[in-house]
Design a protein around this motif. Structure first.
Motif, short mmCIF file in Angstrom:
data_model
loop_
_atom_site.label_atom_id
_atom_site.label_comp_id
_atom_site.label_asym_id
_atom_site.label_seq_id
_atom_site.Cartn_x
_atom_site.Cartn_y
_atom_site.Cartn_z
N ALA A 1 47.27 -39.30 47.90
CA ALA A 1 47.84 -38.04 47.56
C ALA A 1 45.81 -37.53 47.17
O ALA A 1 45.76 -38.48 46.70
CB ALA A 1 48.62 -37.79 46.77
N ASN A 2 46.13 -36.06 47.76
CA ASN A 2 44.81 -35.96 46.84
C ASN A 2 45.41 -34.48 45.60
O ASN A 2 45.06 -33.69 45.73
CB ASN A 2 44.20 -35.15 47.93
N ILE A 3 45.49 -35.24 44.72
CA ILE A 3 45.96 -33.87 43.57
C ILE A 3 45.30 -34.19 42.45
O ILE A 3 44.84 -35.47 41.75
CB ILE A 3 47.10 -34.57 43.38
N MET A 4 44.75 -33.36 41.69
CA MET A 4 44.01 -33.01 40.39
C MET A 4 44.31 -32.03 39.33
O MET A 4 45.44 -31.38 39.52
CB MET A 4 42.39 -32.29 40.83
N ASN A 5 44.75 -33.17 38.43
CA ASN A 5 45.94 -32.48 37.26
C ASN A 5 44.61 -31.72 35.85
O ASN A 5 43.37 -32.72 35.83
CB ASN A 5 46.10 -33.44 36.63
N PHE B 1 59.00 -32.33 43.96
CA PHE B 1 58.13 -31.43 44.13
C PHE B 1 56.91 -31.69 44.35
O PHE B 1 55.96 -31.23 45.27
CB PHE B 1 58.11 -30.24 43.65
N THR B 2 56.20 -32.77 43.52
CA THR B 2 55.13 -32.68 43.56
C THR B 2 54.44 -33.85 44.64
O THR B 2 53.70 -33.59 45.54
CB THR B 2 53.76 -33.85 42.18
N THR B 3 55.60 -34.70 44.90
CA THR B 3 55.31 -36.22 45.60
C THR B 3 55.58 -34.83 46.88
O THR B 3 54.89 -35.22 48.06
CB THR B 3 56.21 -36.52 46.14
N LEU B 4 56.19 -33.90 47.16
CA LEU B 4 56.49 -33.12 48.27
C LEU B 4 55.74 -32.93 49.16
O LEU B 4 55.00 -32.36 50.06
CB LEU B 4 57.69 -32.63 48.39
N LEU B 5 55.07 -32.35 48.41
CA LEU B 5 53.73 -30.97 48.53
C LEU B 5 52.72 -31.62 48.61
O LEU B 5 51.29 -31.08 49.08
CB LEU B 5 53.94 -29.76 47.33
N SER B 6 52.29 -33.27 48.00
CA SER B 6 50.82 -33.57 48.90
C SER B 6 51.22 -34.18 50.12
O SER B 6 49.75 -34.43 50.11
CB SER B 6 51.23 -36.03 47.94
N ILE B 7 52.05 -33.97 51.21
CA ILE B 7 52.07 -33.94 52.14
C ILE B 7 52.05 -32.31 52.93
O ILE B 7 52.30 -32.46 54.10
CB ILE B 7 52.71 -35.08 53.21
N ALA B 8 51.80 -31.85 52.21
CA ALA B 8 51.97 -30.01 53.53
C ALA B 8 50.94 -29.65 53.87
O ALA B 8 49.43 -30.60 53.24
CB ALA B 8 52.44 -28.99 51.35
N ASN B 9 51.30 -29.09 55.03
CA ASN B 9 49.73 -28.18 55.40
C ASN B 9 49.11 -27.34 54.54
O ASN B 9 49.15 -26.24 55.18
CB ASN B 9 50.06 -27.97 56.29
N ILE C 1 47.30 -29.75 44.34
CA ILE C 1 47.79 -30.90 44.92
C ILE C 1 47.24 -30.32 46.77
O ILE C 1 47.56 -29.07 47.29
CB ILE C 1 49.35 -30.88 45.11
N LYS C 2 46.68 -30.87 47.29
CA LYS C 2 45.99 -30.52 48.65
C LYS C 2 46.68 -32.11 49.06
O LYS C 2 46.27 -33.02 49.39
CB LYS C 2 44.27 -30.89 48.53
N GLY C 3 47.73 -30.97 50.66
CA GLY C 3 48.13 -32.03 51.37
C GLY C 3 47.36 -32.66 51.93
O GLY C 3 46.12 -32.45 52.67
N VAL C 4 47.81 -34.32 51.62
CA VAL C 4 47.46 -35.05 53.28
C VAL C 4 48.54 -35.27 53.99
O VAL C 4 49.72 -35.10 54.05
CB VAL C 4 47.20 -36.07 52.70
N SER C 5 47.49 -35.73 54.95
CA SER C 5 48.70 -35.71 56.75
C SER C 5 49.65 -37.56 56.33
O SER C 5 51.05 -37.44 57.23
CB SER C 5 47.64 -36.54 57.65
#
Length: 432
Positions: free
Chosen positions: A357-361, A324-332, A368-372
């Protein structure tokens, strides 16, 4: 050494069959230590973890035979050995599941403290507390758990841990208790489908287990268990992984041998993220899967941001968090994932960030801030589900992704690259 190479950007389309559940197969295989005669297990996936457990069982006097129809015959030939050695057990943490049946059937067990994935602390002290409650004497010495109990007695066993109930702990105590004298009640038992499948297998072999799938699991001891013919349930984590692979690539896939009745939380969040899912003829009843049905997954690749929290079953599985982390990495938009089962299970984030990806832990939370789009590069798998998330990322990324340390993926997914290639992915293995 091999690496996985993926040329991203190709939607997945077609049909794929979900394999049998690894996390059900391993404890059920271990449970055959309790049984007279031969058990035929159907749906056992071809995985390195399965091979490792076969090696451990062989060391313990058990014959494991792969049949032409793909089933696995397991027969106890010699009960004299009670030691599961370090050289075998170190390969996977789930090896600890031989502790309960060895103790319950042979009156003694000597099992090396296991190794496995690096996803945070997973102590076995709850297992030991449980078998002590059944009357066993337990000693940890020279890296081994040594448990002795010629005749276990039923008792109330509380299995609560810092992050909820323990799946393997519940399996171990259940297997230790089926031949014990009297009634055992496991309080705060894990309710996962794989635990239920083990209970159903044991009951078919002659055990007396009730309240299956409930928090207070009841085991009334019996004198013996006998071999059975049994098919394990489909792998809900494999199914969820393939669903996300279809969604992130904008694909249209059909999953056969469906596991959707165990994936309500996953399906709910996928729908919330804008993925179309149609369930067909999925039926679950008290005797296990009868009609496994199909699941249709469609996506245009436009993913909506969502928030989710991993929890014990029936909540969101921790084994689906990385995907899910991967999927949401390209979310709008921005998504938040909170990990309540293994709070430090975020080693995949650094590799996803290397792909753009733009993910902060922060502790047990991933923001997760989605990227294009993601970009292909060389990445390193750190554990089983992290490796699956990197494959999912590679399928969607622009360019070529190379994934190292493939031994992680082979522990839990049977020939995943071949099955994804059959759906249209450009994915293959190469020598490093």
């Amino acid at each position: 050494m091999e690496k996985m190479v993926i040329e991203g950007g190709y939607p997945l389309n077609g049909r794929v069959r979900v394999n049998g559940a690894k996390n059900a197969a391993l404890p059920i295989m271990a449970a055959c230590l309790l049984i007279h005669g031969t058990s035929k297990l159907r749906g056992i996936p071809e995985l390195t973890d399965v091979k490792t457990l076969c090696d451990i069982l062989n060391e313990l006097g058990v014959e494991t035979k792969k049949c032409q129809d793909g089933s696995l015959d397991i027969t106890v030939k010699d009960e004299s050995n009670i030691t599961a050695p370090y050289d075998l057990v170190r390969r996977m943490r789930a090896s600890i599941c031989v502790l309960g049946p060895l103790l319950g059937k042979r009156g003694m067990a000597k099992v090396s403290i296991p190794g496995g994935c690096s996803i945070g602390s997973r102590p076995i002290d709850i297992h030991l507390k449980g078998i002590e409650a059944l009357g066993a004497e337990v000693e940890v010495k020279d890296g081994y758990v040594i448990a002795t109990g010629e005749k276990l007695k039923g008792s109330r066993v509380y299995l609560g841990g810092p992050y909820g109930s323990t799946v393997l702990g519940t399996c171990n105590i259940m297997m230790a208790a089926v031949l014990a004298e009297g009634r055992t009640i496991i309080e705060n038992a894990a309710c996962e489908p794989e635990v239920q499948d083990l209970a159903n297998f044991l009951n078919k072999a002659g055990a007396n287990i009730s309240a299956i799938g409930e928090n207070n699991l009841i085991i009334d001891g019996v004198d013996e268990l006998n071999g059975v013919d049994y098919e394990i349930i489909p792998d809900r984590i494999e199914a969820g992984t393939i669903m996300i692979a279809g969604a992130i690539t904008g694909g249209n896939i059909v999953l056969e041998n469906d596991a959707s009745c165990y994936l309500a939380s996953v399906i709910d969040k996928l729908r919330e993220a804008g993925v179309y899912i149609d369930l067909r003829d999925a039926v679950n009843n008290s005797s296990g899967y009868e009609n496994k049905g199909e699941c249709i997954v469609k996506s245009d690749g436009n993913i909506k941001p969502i928030n989710l929290t991993t929890l014990p079953y029936p909540g969101m599985p921790t084994d689906m968090q990385a995907q899910f982390t991967t999927l949401l990495s390209i979310a709008n938009g921005t998504s938040v994932i909170t990990e309540r089962v293994f709070p430090h299970r975020f080693m995949h984030i650094a590799e996803l960030n290397r792909m753009g990806a733009n993910i902060m832990n922060e502790d047990a939370i991933a923001i997760i801030k989605g990227v294009s789009s993601l970009s292909g590069t060389t990445v390193m798998a750190s554990d089983l589900r992290a490796s699956a998330s990197l494959i999912v990322a590679g399928l969607a990324a622009k360019g070529v992704t190379e994934i190292r340390r493939l031994y992680h993926i082979d522990r839990g997914y049977e020939r995943l690259e071949d099955r994804l290639a059959n759906l249209g992915a450009k994915i293959w293995r190469e020598k490093e």
